[in-house]
Design an enzyme around this catalytic site. Structure first.
Site, PDB file in Angstrom:
ATOM      1  N   LYS A 139     -12.578   6.662   4.412  1.00  0.00           N
ATOM      2  CA  LYS A 139     -12.462   5.388   5.132  1.00  0.00           C
ATOM      3  C   LYS A 139     -13.510   4.406   4.619  1.00  0.00           C
ATOM      4  CE  LYS A 139     -12.086   3.478   9.781  1.00  0.00           C
ATOM      5  NZ  LYS A 139     -10.907   2.667   9.408  1.00  0.00           N
ATOM      6  N   GLY A 187     -12.087  -0.164  13.224  1.00  0.00           N
ATOM      7  CA  GLY A 187     -11.501  -1.287  13.969  1.00  0.00           C
ATOM      8  C   GLY A 187     -11.275  -0.893  15.422  1.00  0.00           C
ATOM      9  N   GLY A 231       0.819  -1.224   0.000  1.00  0.00           N
ATOM     10  CA  GLY A 231       0.000   0.000   0.000  1.00  0.00           C
ATOM     11  C   GLY A 231       0.848   1.268   0.000  1.00  0.00           C
ATOM     12  N   PRO A 232       1.960   1.298  -0.769  1.00  0.00           N
ATOM     13  CA  PRO A 232       2.903   2.436  -0.677  1.00  0.00           C
ATOM     14  C   PRO A 232       2.333   3.767  -1.138  1.00  0.00           C
ATOM     15  CG  PRO A 232       3.442   1.045  -2.568  1.00  0.00           C
ATOM     16  CD  PRO A 232       2.392   0.311  -1.788  1.00  0.00           C
ATOM     17  N   ARG A 233       1.271   3.731  -2.002  1.00  0.00           N
ATOM     18  CA  ARG A 233       0.711   5.013  -2.484  1.00  0.00           C
ATOM     19  C   ARG A 233      -0.347   5.568  -1.547  1.00  0.00           C
ATOM     20  NH1 ARG A 233      -2.425   4.192  -6.309  1.00  0.00           N
ATOM     21  NH2 ARG A 233      -2.318   1.931  -6.217  1.00  0.00           N
ATOM     22  N   GLY A 266      -1.816  -2.945   9.832  1.00  0.00           N
ATOM     23  CA  GLY A 266      -2.614  -1.811  10.275  1.00  0.00           C
ATOM     24  C   GLY A 266      -3.968  -1.792   9.570  1.00  0.00           C
ATOM     25  N   THR A 267      -4.066  -2.521   8.474  1.00  0.00           N
ATOM     26  CA  THR A 267      -5.311  -2.574   7.706  1.00  0.00           C
ATOM     27  C   THR A 267      -6.463  -2.969   8.613  1.00  0.00           C
ATOM     28  OG1 THR A 267      -4.030  -3.228   5.795  1.00  0.00           O
ATOM     29  CG2 THR A 267      -6.403  -3.687   5.705  1.00  0.00           C
ATOM     30  N   HIS A 281     -13.906   9.713  11.506  1.00  0.00           N
ATOM     31  CA  HIS A 281     -12.783   9.511  10.575  1.00  0.00           C
ATOM     32  C   HIS A 281     -12.988  10.315   9.311  1.00  0.00           C
ATOM     33  CE1 HIS A 281     -11.795   6.084  13.184  1.00  0.00           C
ATOM     34  NE2 HIS A 281     -10.602   6.133  12.635  1.00  0.00           N
ATOM     35  N   PRO A 310      -5.568  -2.555  15.474  1.00  0.00           N
ATOM     36  CA  PRO A 310      -6.566  -1.639  14.911  1.00  0.00           C
ATOM     37  C   PRO A 310      -6.125  -0.187  15.053  1.00  0.00           C
ATOM     38  CG  PRO A 310      -7.554  -3.059  16.598  1.00  0.00           C
ATOM     39  CD  PRO A 310      -6.085  -3.327  16.607  1.00  0.00           C
ATOM     40  N   ASN A 311      -5.201   0.087  15.996  1.00  0.00           N
ATOM     41  CA  ASN A 311      -4.735   1.466  16.139  1.00  0.00           C
ATOM     42  C   ASN A 311      -3.294   1.470  16.642  1.00  0.00           C
ATOM     43  OD1 ASN A 311      -4.507   4.279  16.635  1.00  0.00           O
ATOM     44  ND2 ASN A 311      -6.733   4.368  16.796  1.00  0.00           N
TER      45      ASN A 311
END
Ligand code: NAP
Length: 268
Positions: free
Chosen positions: A159, A165, A9-11, A99-100, A155, A126-127
């Site tokens: 999201k 989460g 998920g680098p972008r 982290g997803t 959020h 989740p955080n």
């Protein structure tokens, strides 16, 4: 010792912040990225990405096979892809730090089983903001004395999952200490469906989505003549970086899955 890291998920907002953080860490080295775009390119070839000669792979298995000496996968994507990335990483003995958000309980159980079977550490949090972890712990303490509680999470409007989460995790923690109670008036009626929020074990979770927000949560307890509000705000994505760094170091010592940063932080 240098820890070799793959970022999925680098972008994304979290992925790009994580790559910025890694560039400033001497003992953490970004070796590859997993992305659904830009297969075969390097980060420096992609518009808006840092000038790093780091290869990008669309196929997680190919990435893990090409970088079999990588130590850790940091996944900051979406639940479906994140689950496949995490499972494939465990099968290849690369330790996931996830982290997803939005994995189901069944997915977390399956990953936990796989992590134990492969003796490969994994942290799903989740955080990653330490303040948010403390907010959840304080809420768990307060719930012992105040069974009436509502959770409001707020959020940014991009999201994908609701509730967050962190809100689900907070409700799970509260459930451990709260005396089960039917809250509100027994004859309460929603004249507009959904107005009382989601019902989790007779607690209500309300999800707010607005541009300008990042990640915020209030846990409000009510008792006779008083309310208690426990509140945390992530005002920039910097707030998650210390937790990610800490989780990367901790996952190297694990041979099973840990869910929640509080279970690797010293909370005494
Ligand atoms: P984001 O900006 O939307 O980034 C998500 C990234 O994942 C995007 O680059 C997206 O690519 C990519 N992606 C989507 N589908 C993919 C696939 N099939 N394979 C590979 N990559 C894929 O979201 P974010 O704000 O960075 O958040 C990422 C995740 O972290 C979310 O689940 C969020 O809830 C979670 N999060 C966790 C914490 C924590 O502390 N644990 C904090 C904040 C956020 P496209 O641009 O092509 O769609």
């Amino acid at each position: 010792m240098t820890i070799k890291i793959i970022v999925a998920g680098p972008r994304g907002k979290m992925g790009s912040e994580t790559i910025r953080m890694l560039q400033h860490e001497d003992t953490l080295q970004l070796v590859a990225c997993i992305d659904r775009k830009n297969d075969g390119k390097t980060l420096k070839d992609v518009n808006g990405q840092p000038a790093l000669n780091v290869p990008i792979y669309e196929n997680p298995l190919e990435c893990f096979q090409q970088h079999a000496d990588a130590d850790v996968l940091i996944d900051l994507t979406v639940p479906d892809a994140g689950y496949v990335h995490t499972k494939t990483a465990l099968e290849n003995h690369i330790r996931p730090v996830v982290g997803t958000s939005g994995f189901t309980n069944d997915q977390i159980s399956a990953l936990s089983k796989l992590s134990t079977e492969t003796k490969t550490g994994c942290i799903i949090a989740p955080n990653f903001a330490v303040g948010a972890v403390l907010m959840m712990q304080f809420a768990k303490m307060a719930a012992k004395f105040f069974p009436d509680v509502e959770i409001i999470e707020k959020h940014h409007d991009q999201k994908l999952d609701a509730p967050s989460g962190s809100a689900i995790k907070t409700a799970q923690l509260i459930k451990g200490t709260r005396k089960k109670k039917q809250q509100g008036h027994p004859n309460e009626e929603e004249t507009i469906k959904g107005s009382r929020g989601a019902n989790v074990d007779d607690m209500r979770i309300h999800s707010v989505r607005l541009p300008g927000l990042i990640a915020h949560q209030e846990v409000i307890f009510g008792g006779a003549g008083q309310t208690l509000t426990i509140k945390h705000d992530s005002i920039s994505r910097d707030s998650f970086m210390d937790g990610i760094k800490f989780a990367v170091q901790q996952v190297m010592k694990l041979d099973k899955l840990i869910y929640g940063l509080e279970n690797v932080l010293d909370m005494e």
